[in-house]
Write an enzyme that holds these catalytic residues in place. Structure first.
Site, PDB file in Angstrom:
ATOM      1  N   HIS A  48      43.215   0.319  -0.143  1.00 45.37           N
ATOM      2  CA  HIS A  48      41.850   0.768  -0.434  1.00 45.37           C
ATOM      3  C   HIS A  48      41.087  -0.171  -1.387  1.00 45.37           C
ATOM      4  O   HIS A  48      40.023  -0.680  -1.016  1.00 45.37           O
ATOM      5  CB  HIS A  48      41.877   2.213  -0.937  1.00 45.37           C
ATOM      6  CG  HIS A  48      40.638   2.651  -1.639  1.00 45.37           C
ATOM      7  ND1 HIS A  48      39.446   2.821  -0.980  1.00 45.37           N
ATOM      8  CD2 HIS A  48      40.395   2.931  -2.938  1.00 45.37           C
ATOM      9  CE1 HIS A  48      38.521   3.190  -1.854  1.00 45.37           C
ATOM     10  NE2 HIS A  48      39.068   3.261  -3.047  1.00 45.37           N
ATOM     11  N   HIS A  72      39.681  -1.079  -9.493  1.00 41.84           N
ATOM     12  CA  HIS A  72      38.807   0.049  -9.849  1.00 41.84           C
ATOM     13  C   HIS A  72      39.499   1.405  -9.945  1.00 41.84           C
ATOM     14  O   HIS A  72      39.029   2.285 -10.646  1.00 41.84           O
ATOM     15  CB  HIS A  72      37.591   0.127  -8.911  1.00 41.84           C
ATOM     16  CG  HIS A  72      37.859   0.805  -7.604  1.00 41.84           C
ATOM     17  ND1 HIS A  72      38.241   0.133  -6.477  1.00 41.84           N
ATOM     18  CD2 HIS A  72      37.803   2.113  -7.252  1.00 41.84           C
ATOM     19  CE1 HIS A  72      38.406   0.993  -5.479  1.00 41.84           C
ATOM     20  NE2 HIS A  72      38.149   2.198  -5.920  1.00 41.84           N
ATOM     21  N   GLU A  76      42.259   5.275 -13.473  1.00 47.19           N
ATOM     22  CA  GLU A  76      42.184   6.680 -13.090  1.00 47.19           C
ATOM     23  C   GLU A  76      43.490   7.157 -12.446  1.00 47.19           C
ATOM     24  O   GLU A  76      43.973   8.238 -12.744  1.00 47.19           O
ATOM     25  CB  GLU A  76      41.008   6.857 -12.117  1.00 47.19           C
ATOM     26  CG  GLU A  76      40.800   8.257 -11.604  1.00 47.19           C
ATOM     27  CD  GLU A  76      40.035   9.125 -12.582  1.00 47.19           C
ATOM     28  OE1 GLU A  76      39.880   8.713 -13.738  1.00 47.19           O
ATOM     29  OE2 GLU A  76      39.623  10.225 -12.181  1.00 47.19           O
ATOM     30  N   ASP A  77      44.057   6.370 -11.581  1.00 49.82           N
ATOM     31  CA  ASP A  77      45.139   6.862 -10.717  1.00 49.82           C
ATOM     32  C   ASP A  77      46.521   6.305 -11.013  1.00 49.82           C
ATOM     33  O   ASP A  77      47.482   6.689 -10.356  1.00 49.82           O
ATOM     34  CB  ASP A  77      44.808   6.564  -9.245  1.00 49.82           C
ATOM     35  CG  ASP A  77      43.580   7.318  -8.777  1.00 49.82           C
ATOM     36  OD1 ASP A  77      43.215   8.300  -9.449  1.00 49.82           O
ATOM     37  OD2 ASP A  77      42.995   6.928  -7.756  1.00 49.82           O
ATOM     38  N   ASP A 139      33.116   1.387  -2.909  1.00 52.42           N
ATOM     39  CA  ASP A 139      34.230   2.340  -2.964  1.00 52.42           C
ATOM     40  C   ASP A 139      33.918   3.533  -2.072  1.00 52.42           C
ATOM     41  O   ASP A 139      34.714   3.950  -1.235  1.00 52.42           O
ATOM     42  CB  ASP A 139      34.398   2.770  -4.433  1.00 52.42           C
ATOM     43  CG  ASP A 139      35.439   3.859  -4.625  1.00 52.42           C
ATOM     44  OD1 ASP A 139      36.467   3.823  -3.924  1.00 52.42           O
ATOM     45  OD2 ASP A 139      35.211   4.744  -5.479  1.00 52.42           O
ATOM     46  N   ASP A 260      10.636   6.363  20.837  1.00 49.69           N
ATOM     47  CA  ASP A 260      10.990   5.119  20.135  1.00 49.69           C
ATOM     48  C   ASP A 260      12.370   5.198  19.514  1.00 49.69           C
ATOM     49  O   ASP A 260      12.523   5.550  18.360  1.00 49.69           O
ATOM     50  CB  ASP A 260       9.924   4.728  19.096  1.00 49.69           C
ATOM     51  CG  ASP A 260       9.498   5.914  18.246  1.00 49.69           C
ATOM     52  OD1 ASP A 260       9.947   7.031  18.539  1.00 49.69           O
ATOM     53  OD2 ASP A 260       8.731   5.709  17.293  1.00 49.69           O
TER      54      ASP A 260
HETATM   55 MN    MN Z   1      38.362   4.163  -5.019  1.00 48.53          MN
END
Ligand code: MN
Length: 696
Positions: A48, A72, A76-77, A139, A260
């Protein structure tokens, strides 16, 4: 998934000076940090951030941005920390990664357009470096591309809704139309699967009948221009399913009526050729009235320039045509990223335009004055903070705002009843400055009132007005109460009981509106004792009426103490009957009685706390006041007169500060109880010579 060398080569292709070692280090660090984590698709999680970095290489962004994309999700993870990232990749990347992490924590809770708009502003305000926002958009785009792997439909819908309401408009605002289009198509497919399917079905039917109409019409345009000696690239496309659907919904038309669905871009080299091409096209095919727009002579505020027109083509089909130069085209496709992309020969730091002023320019595709105004406010975002209610509603406040400002911003009633606040689940003092992203819970109590002391720290006009309004009411109530006391005292001294209608008669005679107004007049000495007595009982004034009884000081009693235990009223906070009190047991077993708000208690102490209350009929205590007098003749006398009239004894008086025409006195005053004290303060505040009067 992009391999390590592929990613590095991609960056090197547009930025030969890119820091290769930094990119390699980031790749390896992220791969290790995410380890065996998996995506919903079953791919390694690590794929990712690499794909997100890949999206950003398509926009030719600088190496720090690419590295930020790779890292990134690590804070956080994974177990990676800010310190590690700062050490390995430098403070600049660490700051960017922090920024993206912060944005990722914000979840849209938008149920209406206003909330979504607020959240968009919030995200902008938080992205103090535009590269943070670019990484966040990439992201989100990659998450949308892989959304179908997420098993829960609820979650898929929520992510799609958020993308549609928050991220696609943000991409549009910074001019990244490619990203906006892809986000909208993917979100539309999730949110309106039936509409999406039916539009796709109709489009393919149209293809079956007309063959490759887009190419044929496009080629026709190109040949027509070439016949007149103008070389142009013509690109045709069907419109995106979402914009077709939006048009159908807006105009309430069916797919058959929608003529259109095709749009063309004519790209030429020189700006003057754009107008020539337009002339040639309008000569050949009739234009649709009202659809022509010249964004070259007046570019949109986000820098977008092009000519737009619609014509009726041979097959009676309306087609949209945008005409622009190659440079305008690049700008339109890449938006802000085009400003940010690596520019040859210049170090990245020089390419960095101050993003906020840039953004103000670019954000403005404003067409009305209101819109323009709204967007100029963007420039001030650095002076604003956004905080959440416990339900997730965003409240916008100026920097320096406190929980009291927050409470008044939510609702005046909430402000009026505030007694405390929790910020991010922790109880904090009301004067605490709020930060961007804080979640604020206001603690309320029905019986509570705004405190005049809040005026010293609130930052918003709304809070200030709320507190002032309340203080004024309260002072009025106190004045009425004080007047009534004096009135009752006087009535008791009259030689005979009052007739029933005496009060009504006095109100009329003294020309005041009602009883309250009379009490205020009495308290404020606008009506003196004799005039009142005369009005109540004609002929009684001047008679032998007993003088006012002197105030008596009776001993106080305190509940919650063992009989016979020695206690003192603390000299720091000077509690008087009516104050909520707490006892501190000293080493010698004596008890010191403090008011509940006393700093001594707040600063913590090892001594035992005793829950105390004043005994019934407790009377007497020494309160410490701070009174600021104006430098006018007789000011001190006025103050002493107020104390005398209220039956309060001055125990001690000190001039503590002299500031030009203001003199600050600290006064220790014997009073009966809290109500007595309040009445004295109200009377002081009412005197012209007194600038302010407060209890210390
Ligand atoms: Mn992400």
């Amino acid at each position: 998934m992009l391999r390590q060398y592929e990613l590095v080569e991609k960056v090197k292709a547009y930025d030969p000076d890119a820091d290769e070692a930094l990119l390699n280090r980031a790749y390896v660090f992220s791969m290790k940090a995410h380890g065996s984590q998996m995506r919903a698709s079953g791919d390694p999680y690590f794929s990712h951030p690499i794909e997100v970095a890949g999206i950003l290489t398509d926009l030719k962004l600088d190496d720090e941005t690419i590295v930020t994309a790779i890292l990134h999700d690590t804070i956080e993870d994974t177990v990676a920390t800010h310190e590690q990232i700062e050490k390995l990749f430098g403070p600049s990347v660490a700051r960017l990664v922090d920024g993206v992490t912060k944005l990722s924590k914000i979840e849209a809770q938008s149920e209406n357009e206003r909330a979504a708009e607020n959240l968009r502003k919030f995200l902008l305000a938080l992205s103090d470096d535009i590269r943070v926002l670019l990484v966040k958009l990439a992201d989100r785009l990659h998450n949308m591309r892989t959304l179908h792997h997420v098993p829960s439909e609820d979650k898929r819908r929520r992510i799609a809704r958020e993308t549609m309401d928050i991220y696609a408009p943000l991409a549009e605002r910074i001019g990244m139309y490619e990203i906006m289009n892809e986000m909208q198509t993917l979100a539309f497919r999730q949110l309106e699967p039936d509409a999406y399917a039916s539009i796709m079905r109709r489009l393919s039917q149209l293809h079956a009948v007309g063959g490759d109409l887009v190419s044929r019409i496009g080629l026709g345009l190109q040949l027509h221009l070439a016949d007149h000696g103008l070389e142009a690239d013509v690109m045709g496309r069907e419109k995106h399913p979402y914009s077709i659907w939006k048009k159908m919904a807006e105009r309430h038309i069916s797919f058959e009526q929608l003529s259109d669905v095709m749009a063309f871009r004519v790209i030429v080299e020189q700006a003057e050729d754009v107008y020539r091409a337009l002339g040639l096209i309008h000569q050949r095919w009739p234009m649709v009235p009202g659809r022509f727009k010249d964004f070259i002579s007046t570019p949109k505020r986000n820098g977008y320039s092009s000519l737009h027109t619609s014509v009726i083509h041979d097959s009676k089909m309306r087609i949209e045509i945008q005409l622009r130069t190659r440079e305008m085209h690049l700008q339109a496709e890449r938006g802000l990223a085009a400003h940010w992309a690596y520019k040859e020969g210049k170090p990245a730091t020089e390419v960095k335009v101050p993003w906020i002023s840039d953004l103000v320019e670019i954000l403005d595709h404003a067409e009305s004055p209101e819109e323009l105004l709204e967007h100029t406010r963007m420039a001030m975002y650095q002076d604003r903070i956004f905080a959440f209610t416990p339900k997730g509603e965003l409240i916008q406040l100026p920097k320096g705002a406190t929980p009291v400002d927050f409470a008044y911003a939510v609702h005046t009633d909430l402000g009026d009843q505030t007694v405390g606040a929790k910020v991010n689940s922790r109880v904090v003092p009301l004067r605490t400055l709020l930060d961007n992203g804080d979640q604020v819970e206001i603690l309320v109590s029905k019986g509570q009132h705004p405190q005049p002391s809040w005026l010293r720290f609130v930052a918003t006009g709304k809070a200030r007005a709320g507190i002032r309004r309340f203080v004024r009411h309260k002072e009025r109530d106190e004045t009425v109460l004080l007047g009534r006391k004096i009135y009752e005292e006087i009535v008791e001294r009259l030689p005979a009981p009052l007739a029933k209608e005496a009060l009504a008669r006095a109100i009329k005679k003294l020309k005041v509106e009602d009883a309250d107004a009379l009490m205020i007049a009495i308290a404020k000495r606008r009506v003196d004792d004799d005039a009142l007595i005369e009005a109540l009982m004609p002929g009684a004034a001047g008679g032998d009426i007993a003088p006012r009884p002197p105030s008596q000081r009776t001993a106080i009693s305190i509940k919650g103490l063992t009989a016979g235990v020695a206690y003192t009223l603390a000299p720091c906070c000077h509690p008087v009957p009516g104050d909520r009190i707490v006892g501190l047991r000293r080493e010698d077993e004596s008890i010191e009685v403090h008011a509940i708000g006393c700093d001594t208690l707040a600063n913590g102490t090892d001594a035992d706390w005793l829950d105390l209350a004043w005994g019934d009929g407790s009377d007497g205590g020494t309160a410490r006041l701070s009174v600021i007098l104006r430098d006018v003749a007789g000011a001190l006398g006025t103050m002493a007169g107020v104390f005398g009239a209220k039956g309060a004894n001055i125990v001690n008086l000190a001039l503590v500060h002299r500031d030009g025409s203001f003199h600050t006195f600290h006064i220790d005053l014997e009073v009966h109880d809290l109500a007595h004290l309040h009445a004295i303060l109200a009377a002081l505040r009412d005197a012209d010579a007194v600038s302010s009067a407060e209890r210390l």
